[in-house]
Write a protein that holds these residues in place. Sequence first.
Motif, PDB file in Angstrom:
ATOM      1  N   THR A 190     -25.033 -14.067 -52.155  1.00 25.99           N
ATOM      2  CA  THR A 190     -25.311 -14.177 -50.698  1.00 25.99           C
ATOM      3  C   THR A 190     -24.032 -14.322 -49.706  1.00 25.99           C
ATOM      4  N   HIS A 191     -22.798 -14.722 -50.024  1.00 26.04           N
ATOM      5  CA  HIS A 191     -21.832 -14.892 -49.139  1.00 26.04           C
ATOM      6  C   HIS A 191     -20.571 -14.052 -49.753  1.00 26.04           C
ATOM      7  N   GLY A 192     -20.557 -13.523 -51.023  1.00 26.53           N
ATOM      8  CA  GLY A 192     -19.619 -12.315 -51.412  1.00 26.53           C
ATOM      9  C   GLY A 192     -18.427 -12.963 -51.835  1.00 26.53           C
ATOM     10  N   GLN A 193     -18.180 -14.485 -52.124  1.00 26.24           N
ATOM     11  CA  GLN A 193     -17.183 -15.063 -52.822  1.00 26.24           C
ATOM     12  C   GLN A 193     -17.923 -16.426 -53.354  1.00 26.24           C
ATOM     13  N   PRO A 194     -17.168 -16.655 -54.691  1.00 25.21           N
ATOM     14  CA  PRO A 194     -17.622 -17.792 -55.205  1.00 25.21           C
ATOM     15  C   PRO A 194     -17.535 -19.187 -54.592  1.00 25.21           C
ATOM     16  N   PRO A 195     -18.528 -20.366 -54.874  1.00 25.60           N
ATOM     17  CA  PRO A 195     -18.500 -21.469 -54.048  1.00 25.60           C
ATOM     18  C   PRO A 195     -16.877 -22.132 -53.874  1.00 25.60           C
ATOM     19  N   HIS A 196     -16.280 -22.012 -54.950  1.00 21.19           N
ATOM     20  CA  HIS A 196     -15.083 -22.947 -54.665  1.00 21.19           C
ATOM     21  C   HIS A 196     -14.332 -22.128 -53.486  1.00 21.19           C
ATOM     22  N   ARG A 197     -14.226 -20.861 -53.766  1.00 26.20           N
ATOM     23  CA  ARG A 197     -13.268 -20.157 -52.638  1.00 26.20           C
ATOM     24  C   ARG A 197     -13.747 -20.222 -51.229  1.00 26.20           C
ATOM     25  N   TYR A 198     -15.183 -20.483 -51.071  1.00 28.16           N
ATOM     26  CA  TYR A 198     -15.771 -20.525 -49.723  1.00 28.16           C
ATOM     27  C   TYR A 198     -15.443 -21.867 -49.379  1.00 28.16           C
ATOM     28  N   LEU A 199     -15.534 -22.974 -50.218  1.00 28.88           N
ATOM     29  CA  LEU A 199     -15.126 -24.423 -49.953  1.00 28.88           C
ATOM     30  C   LEU A 199     -13.897 -24.417 -49.390  1.00 28.88           C
ATOM     31  N   THR A 200     -12.825 -23.673 -50.437  1.00 29.87           N
ATOM     32  CA  THR A 200     -11.286 -23.767 -49.856  1.00 29.87           C
ATOM     33  C   THR A 200     -11.153 -23.237 -48.333  1.00 29.87           C
ATOM     34  N   ARG A 201     -11.941 -22.275 -48.222  1.00 29.73           N
ATOM     35  CA  ARG A 201     -11.809 -21.792 -46.885  1.00 29.73           C
ATOM     36  C   ARG A 201     -12.310 -22.560 -45.804  1.00 29.73           C
ATOM     37  N   LEU A 202     -13.335 -23.442 -46.029  1.00 26.94           N
ATOM     38  CA  LEU A 202     -13.916 -24.055 -45.013  1.00 26.94           C
ATOM     39  C   LEU A 202     -12.874 -25.297 -44.822  1.00 26.94           C
ATOM     40  N   ARG A 203     -12.348 -26.110 -45.694  1.00 30.31           N
ATOM     41  CA  ARG A 203     -11.250 -26.918 -45.682  1.00 30.31           C
ATOM     42  C   ARG A 203     -10.129 -26.491 -45.002  1.00 30.31           C
ATOM     43  N   LEU A 204      -9.591 -25.338 -45.274  1.00 33.12           N
ATOM     44  CA  LEU A 204      -8.513 -24.705 -44.360  1.00 33.12           C
ATOM     45  C   LEU A 204      -8.835 -24.510 -43.077  1.00 33.12           C
ATOM     46  N   GLU A 205      -9.927 -24.123 -42.819  1.00 36.09           N
ATOM     47  CA  GLU A 205     -10.455 -23.674 -41.397  1.00 36.09           C
ATOM     48  C   GLU A 205     -10.471 -25.216 -40.626  1.00 36.09           C
ATOM     49  N   ARG A 206     -10.946 -26.195 -41.379  1.00 38.02           N
ATOM     50  CA  ARG A 206     -10.938 -27.480 -40.625  1.00 38.02           C
ATOM     51  C   ARG A 206      -9.341 -28.208 -40.512  1.00 38.02           C
ATOM     52  N   ALA A 207      -8.499 -27.934 -41.480  1.00 39.92           N
ATOM     53  CA  ALA A 207      -7.128 -28.331 -41.110  1.00 39.92           C
ATOM     54  C   ALA A 207      -6.601 -27.667 -39.906  1.00 39.92           C
ATOM     55  N   ARG A 208      -6.850 -26.234 -40.104  1.00 34.15           N
ATOM     56  CA  ARG A 208      -6.338 -25.309 -38.828  1.00 34.15           C
ATOM     57  C   ARG A 208      -6.778 -25.708 -37.622  1.00 34.15           C
ATOM     58  N   GLU A 209      -8.142 -26.327 -37.274  1.00 35.24           N
ATOM     59  CA  GLU A 209      -8.744 -26.728 -36.256  1.00 35.24           C
ATOM     60  C   GLU A 209      -7.892 -28.117 -35.763  1.00 35.24           C
ATOM     61  N   LEU A 210      -7.749 -28.929 -36.879  1.00 34.49           N
ATOM     62  CA  LEU A 210      -7.158 -30.488 -36.380  1.00 34.49           C
ATOM     63  C   LEU A 210      -5.810 -30.134 -36.100  1.00 34.49           C
ATOM     64  N   LEU A 211      -4.903 -29.170 -36.746  1.00 32.96           N
ATOM     65  CA  LEU A 211      -3.484 -28.858 -36.419  1.00 32.96           C
ATOM     66  C   LEU A 211      -3.566 -28.389 -34.915  1.00 32.96           C
ATOM     67  N   SER A 212      -4.453 -27.713 -34.115  1.00 28.95           N
ATOM     68  CA  SER A 212      -4.119 -27.216 -33.052  1.00 28.95           C
ATOM     69  C   SER A 212      -4.920 -28.033 -31.918  1.00 28.95           C
ATOM     70  N   THR A 213      -5.718 -29.077 -32.464  1.00 32.04           N
ATOM     71  CA  THR A 213      -6.467 -29.649 -31.350  1.00 32.04           C
ATOM     72  C   THR A 213      -6.502 -31.198 -31.467  1.00 32.04           C
ATOM     73  N   SER A 214      -5.708 -31.592 -32.590  1.00 31.03           N
ATOM     74  CA  SER A 214      -5.737 -33.252 -32.425  1.00 31.03           C
ATOM     75  C   SER A 214      -4.137 -33.695 -32.852  1.00 31.03           C
ATOM     76  N   THR A 215      -4.062 -34.983 -32.507  1.00 36.39           N
ATOM     77  CA  THR A 215      -2.693 -35.359 -32.859  1.00 36.39           C
ATOM     78  C   THR A 215      -2.404 -36.036 -34.258  1.00 36.39           C
TER      79      THR A 215
END
Length: 306
Positions: free
Chosen positions: A231-256
């Motif tokens: 369905t997603h072209g990558q295994p679940p653990h890699r997709y989860l890693t991506r979600l976590r890093l995108e969340r970290a990236r969002e918090l780094l640029s928008t939160s204190t």
Amino acid sequence: MSNTSPNMLEFHTRERGEPRLREARADAAPAITMLETRQPPGQFFTPVSDDLVLSQSSGTPFHYVCDLGAGRFSGHTHTRDFVAIAPGAAPYCRVTDPARLRFIGIPARLARSCLERTPDDPLDFGPVHTRHHNDPLIAQGLELLWLEMGRSDPAARVFVDSMMACVVVRLARLASQVAPAEHYRGGLAPHRSAQVIDYMQAHLDEPISLAELAALCDLSPWHFARAFRDTHGQPPHRYLTRLRLERARELLSTSTRNISEIAATTGYTPQQLARHFRQAFGMSPGEYRRLYRDEPDLGGEDTRAP
């Protein structure tokens, strides 16, 4: 967007109850415009363009149903995911959540020149137009183009030209690597896929096992892993890693929040976050924060992986 950017600007600034255009950035030669828009839930249209148009998510994740001229598809997209629209296509999209999107139109003549194609080439990239993508090079290239667009110094001019060429060439390479949409029909049902991703999003700060995710779909871990990859072209653990890093990236640029707190929020130790973040984005979390917030580091950064 060479011939059509005024129409695009006009389209997104019409009175619709609330303005949809957030910001526009332009480059003079060749004439290129990047727009950032805010789309409320519901159906929206983008005017037909003579350019090769790329649309990138620049906000929080959202669900969508879309047709870029190559058939209808649906999905759950995240920050920096993008779609590509061939010249002359009449795209359709419906979002179920508020969405923030950036658009860039690459002049067709420039795109054909980069690929050494004839003037009548349709710039149709086949399966690329049948789903959204998260190719790291294109995603990063579009984000950097947004940062450089509109600057008047010579370095920015060279950068914009070269990065657009890189994006076009990479898009052509991607077209030969992406399986047709039919390949994904043997994967998870759309409602199961959305359920799994929502569960991941709600538990980013906790350990998540393959068995946990498989149980959501009433599948064995082995069958679930295979269906998820289909369905997603990558295994679940890699997709989860991506979600976590995108969340970290969002918090780094928008939160204190400091980096240690962000690591905990995304299920990592500071050292793990530093290692994964550098692998994904080519810089440490602190370097990313300084680049995108132009603020001093808030602490907790001396955590480079050994």
